[in-house]
Scaffold this motif. Structure first.
Motif, PDB file in Angstrom:
ATOM      1  N   SER A 126       0.363  -1.100  -0.139  1.00 46.55           N
ATOM      2  CA  SER A 126       0.032   0.228  -0.128  1.00 46.55           C
ATOM      3  C   SER A 126       0.765   1.211  -0.079  1.00 46.55           C
ATOM      4  CB  SER A 126      -0.964   0.039   1.513  1.00 46.55           C
ATOM      5  OG  SER A 126      -1.472  -1.062   0.956  1.00 46.55           O
ATOM      6  N   ASN A 127       1.721   1.621   0.779  1.00 44.81           N
ATOM      7  CA  ASN A 127       2.536   2.219   0.306  1.00 44.81           C
ATOM      8  C   ASN A 127       4.169   2.370  -1.044  1.00 44.81           C
ATOM      9  OD1 ASN A 127       1.760   2.752   3.240  1.00 44.81           O
ATOM     10  ND2 ASN A 127       3.569   1.943   4.662  1.00 44.81           N
ATOM     11  N   LYS A 128       3.763   1.702  -1.638  1.00 42.26           N
ATOM     12  CA  LYS A 128       4.777   0.793  -2.925  1.00 42.26           C
ATOM     13  C   LYS A 128       5.673   1.607  -2.869  1.00 42.26           C
ATOM     14  CE  LYS A 128       0.890   4.038  -5.460  1.00 42.26           C
ATOM     15  NZ  LYS A 128       0.593   5.373  -6.263  1.00 42.26           N
ATOM     16  N   SER A 146      -4.851  -0.051   0.432  1.00 40.55           N
ATOM     17  CA  SER A 146      -5.334   1.373   0.414  1.00 40.55           C
ATOM     18  C   SER A 146      -4.330   1.758  -0.402  1.00 40.55           C
ATOM     19  CB  SER A 146      -5.342   1.105   2.000  1.00 40.55           C
ATOM     20  OG  SER A 146      -4.727   2.010   2.659  1.00 40.55           O
ATOM     21  N   ASN A 147      -4.505   3.236  -0.636  1.00 40.48           N
ATOM     22  CA  ASN A 147      -3.926   4.083  -1.557  1.00 40.48           C
ATOM     23  C   ASN A 147      -3.461   5.301  -0.739  1.00 40.48           C
ATOM     24  OD1 ASN A 147      -6.133   5.668  -1.760  1.00 40.48           O
ATOM     25  ND2 ASN A 147      -6.964   5.109  -3.581  1.00 40.48           N
ATOM     26  N   ASP A 148      -3.350   6.128  -1.024  1.00 39.35           N
ATOM     27  CA  ASP A 148      -2.437   7.324  -0.303  1.00 39.35           C
ATOM     28  C   ASP A 148      -3.717   8.380   0.613  1.00 39.35           C
ATOM     29  OD1 ASP A 148      -0.063   6.494  -0.764  1.00 39.35           O
ATOM     30  OD2 ASP A 148      -0.196   8.379  -3.459  1.00 39.35           O
ATOM     31  N   GLN A 149      -4.937   7.916  -0.103  1.00 37.29           N
ATOM     32  CA  GLN A 149      -5.830   8.864  -0.573  1.00 37.29           C
ATOM     33  C   GLN A 149      -7.013   7.509   1.249  1.00 37.29           C
ATOM     34  OE1 GLN A 149      -5.761   8.457  -3.793  1.00 37.29           O
ATOM     35  NE2 GLN A 149      -4.756  10.636  -3.719  1.00 37.29           N
TER      36      GLN A 149
END
Length: 843
Positions: A99-101, A198-201
């Motif tokens: 999620s944090n890439k 989950s993404n950044d948003q």
């Protein structure tokens, strides 16, 4: 009150004295019953005590086993829970990095490969985006290539869809079980963990799907000491086996006791954090022999069986003695009751001729008491004075053993001096050691049987006199024998003393009932289907040429006096009746001929008018030829033409006369297969004469391909002509207009009562029949016409019924107004020849 009295007695005399008093008050039967029940009660109490002791020990053992398995299963569940939580934490850590890439797909594969190799319970790790597209997948090498989730493909919609959607909605790790049927590998059940991404948003961007093998969780998550001690299995919420093994049929009988709802050798708990969809179950292996394998158990068991066997043997021996005693008492009472209740007198003599025993029936017969007879010697008091010498001889023969097995008849005197007839039977009297101690004599009063026998002899004599005086021949002979059991006077007069006449009557009577010779029948065709002795009588009419008589033969099977099955034949002379029937048939034939003559008489003017035309034409042709010959103006061609016309007219007149002669002449009834169309044509030729005279139009319709009928064509033509003539007269009497003066004849096939028939119908446009006279028009000498004789329709019905047909009449209506009448009759297609002739006449 009684209880208080018993309690006071116990206090005064003590319990043992009270028990002895109560026991002495009981009857011997009740004492035997209580003594008989005591061993049974002792055996039951002993077996109950032994069973209770073993049941208590077994319950204690079961409780200990249950506590041990419960403790071990809960420990194994904790270990499995901790391992699942550890793997979940590692998967969630991997999901956070994704999620944090922090990792790329290639880095995901390396980390997933390390986790799969480090933790063997993992089957695969898959990165799936929010569109269910597989980004990367790492699986163990042991699964088949078809089960690999390839990168770039879309996750198929299956049970995994619901788990994926639930993880997306809740944004929490979701466990989901996939059965073997849902996977491509039919040998493996899989537990899935969906960890959301989950993404950044903070929005949902996919899941990390971790798949555990159930076998791996069981092998590496359960302690080895638990696996060695129990049969451990992972099951779903419905009890289906996912991994491990179970022990079938290990439900103990103790689990059937009240309060026990499952087997006592297993225990199951849900596995957290999966929940109720994953159940851990363990079943204990039985490693000890238990109580049954101990020597103490077998020692106690053998002693218990021996004790019970001895108690039961003692009880059975006591019971047999009591039963023998009861049987002896019952037998003695039965014999005494039988002797007292029987109507046969019994008398016992010793070897010297002294009476030693008499039963009540003997005393009742003779009127002497037992004290008067026992000890008496000859001459006995019940001997008549005039028969003493004969009875003394009989007694000497009886004592010496010279007696008849059939007994002998004597006269006995009662105490009041009355005499009666008796029959005595003598037999040796043997004691228990087999030694003869005397003679036993039974005496039966046969006064009433003698009287009945005399009455039967008289009745038989009267019966024989009646049979001898009958005007019918009566004979009885057994089946399969030529013996003549009985024959009355008339039979002997006709046939003599042998059975030849009886057998001839039976044979001819059976032949009269026989079917078509072409039919196949068996040898038992003449016998009734029910029991012979209850079968109804069979009647037949035969002609005996030797006697020149017609006989009515009736036969019946009876049981003869000696038990043999016999056949009784009664033959009555019916020659006068047959002669009367033949005379009646002749009268009926004359009536038919008279009816045809009457019909032709009524049609005489029409016939004369019909004959007048060809005769006038003949006269005119002859006169014209004479005139032309005299004037010498005739040519050969004209002469031949005139002669041809004259011959045709003469032929026409001859055909009319021939048809009338064949219709009115008297002939014997001759039923043959006749064509319907030919009969209709013949009848129409005569009927049209009457129709033309009365200016009535006649139409007819004959159906095609009608079957031939077994009839007398002249009689059927007579019926048709009579009906069509009546129809023309009805139209003439109704004064119908020229357009309504018509008669229709229709012949069509039909099915009536499942029988193929040919229906003839004559419909007119007259004024019909009065409703009250429709059923009476067939009566003899009843007519609706003023000048009618009342014989035509009755004769028609007799003719049709003799052909097994039926005739009927009905009025035709139009808005409540009678517009005509319809007479119809039908004749069956398949009919048997009959000698019955019409016997009535009517119109």
């Amino acid at each position: 009150m009684e209880l208080n009295r018993a309690a006071s007695v116990v206090k005064k005399v003590g319990p043992w004295a009270w028990w002895r008093t109560w026991w002495q008050r009981q009857s011997p039967n009740r004492q035997d019953r209580f003594a008989n029940l005591a061993p049974v009660a002792a055996v039951v109490l002993f077996l109950a005590a032994i069973a209770s002791a073993f049941w208590y020990l077994r319950v204690e053992e079961i409780e200990r086993e249950q506590e041990a398995i419960k403790r071990d299963v809960e420990y194994a569940q904790q270990r499995l829970r901790l391992r699942l939580l550890e793997r979940q934490e590692q998967v969630m850590r991997l999901a956070r990095d994704v999620s944090n890439k922090e990792i790329r797909p290639d880095q995901f594969l390396s980390r997933a490969e390390a986790m799969v190799q480090q933790y063997p319970e993992f089957m695969s790790l898959t990165w799936i985006d929010d569109r269910r597209r597989i980004i990367a997948n790492q699986s163990v090498s042991s699964i088949s290539p078809s089960q690999h989730l390839r990168a770039g493909t879309v996750l198929k919609v299956s049970e995994t869809e619901s788990h994926f959607s639930l993880a997306r909605d809740l944004m929490q790790p979701i466990y989901g079980k996939v059965d073997a049927d849902a996977d491509k590998d039919a040998q493996m059940a899989v537990l899935q963990l969906h960890s959301p991404l989950s993404n950044d948003q903070g929005r949902f961007s996919g899941v990390i799907l971790a798949e555990y093998t159930m076998e791996g969780l069981l092998r590496y998550g359960i302690p080895t000491e638990v696996l060695a001690k129990y049969a451990v299995a992972l099951q779903d919420g419905k009890g289906h086996l996912l991994a491990g093994q179970t022990i079938p049929g290990r439900i103990a009988l103790w689990s059937l006791l009240p309060g026990s709802d499952k087997p006592n050798n297993d225990y199951e708990v849900p596995v957290s954090p999966v929940g109720n969809d994953l159940i851990l179950r363990a079943q204990a292996w039985r490693t000890s022999q238990g109580l049954v394998g101990g020597g103490l158990f077998w020692l106690v068991g053998v002693l218990s069986v021996m004790t019970a066997w001895m108690l039961i043997g003692n009880w059975r021996h006591t019971r047999r003695r009591i039963q023998a005693q009861k049987a002896l008492v019952a037998e003695t009472n039965f014999r005494r009751a039988m002797e007292n209740s029987m109507l046969t007198g019994m008398r016992a003599l010793d070897l010297r001729g002294r009476i030693t025993y008499v039963n009540p029936a003997f005393c009742q017969m003779t009127g002497w008491s037992e004290s008067d007879l026992v000890g008496a010697v000859a001459p006995f008091p019940y001997w008549p004075d005039q028969d003493r010498e004969l009875l003394m001889t009989r007694l000497e023969e009886e004592i010496s053993g010279q007696h008849s097995a059939g007994g002998f008849q004597v006269r006995v005197k009662r105490k009041n001096g009355q005499l009666f007839d008796a029959r005595m039977y003598v037999s040796p009297l043997i004691d228990a050691t087999g030694k003869q101690t005397g003679w036993m004599t039974s005496m039966t009063d046969i006064t009433e049987p003698n009287r009945i026998r005399e009455q039967l002899a008289g009745s038989h004599e009267r019966f024989t006199i009646v049979l001898e005086a009958l005007d019918a021949s009566v004979s009885v002979a057994p089946l399969g024998s030529e013996e003549l059991l009985f024959a009355n006077k008339l039979y002997r007069l006709w046939f003599g003393q042998n059975t030849q006449g009886h057998l001839r009557l039976v044979q001819q009577a059976g032949a009269s009932h026989a079917a078509d010779p072409m039919d196949e029948v068996d040898d038992m065709v003449g016998l009734p289907t029910e029991s012979l002795t209850v079968a109804t009588s069979e009647n037949a009419e035969i002609f005996v040429s030797e006697l020149g008589k017609w006989l009515e033969v009736r036969s019946r099977y009876i049981n003869w006096a000696d038990g043999r099955l016999a056949q009784m034949v009664i033959a009555s002379d019916i020659t006068p009746r047959r002669q009367a029937e033949e005379l009646a048939a002749q009268q009926a034939e004359r009536a038919q001929t008279a009816s045809r003559l009457i019909t032709m008489g009524e049609m005489a003017s029409s016939v004369a008018h019909e004959l007048n035309q060809p005769l006038t034409a003949i006269s005119n042709y002859c006169s014209g030829m004479i005139s032309r010959i005299q004037a010498k103006q005739v040519k050969e061609e004209d002469l031949l033409f005139a002669l041809d016309k004259t011959a045709r007219q003469a032929q026409r007149a001859g055909q009319i006369i021939l048809r009338i002669r064949s219709f009115v002449k008297r002939s014997e009834p001759n039923r043959t297969l006749s064509d319907v169309s030919a009969m209709v044509s013949e009848s129409l030729e005569l009927a049209e004469i009457e129709m033309r005279r009365r200016h009535v139009r006649l139409s007819h319709h004959v159906a095609a391909r009608l079957p031939q009928l077994m009839v007398d064509p002249i009689l059927i033509e007579q019926v048709l002509i009579n009906l069509m003539k009546n129809a023309a007269e009805s139209i003439d009497n109704a004064n119908r207009s020229p357009g309504q003066r018509q008669v229709e004849l229709r012949i069509v096939p039909k099915q009536i009562d499942k029988q193929s028939v040919v229906e003839f119908s004559v419909t007119d446009t007259g004024k019909g029949l009065p409703p009250e006279d429709i059923e009476r028009v067939y009566e003899a000498f009843f007519s609706t016409k003023v000048e009618g004789m009342g014989i035509g329709l009755n004769l028609c019905r007799s003719i049709i019924e003799s052909h097994q047909g039926r005739i009927a009449a009905e009025n035709l209506y139009n808005a409540g107004e009678v517009t005509g009448c319809r007479f119809s009759f039908w004749i069956p297609v398949e009919t048997t020849l009959t000698t019955q002739q019409p016997t009535g006449v009517n119109e």
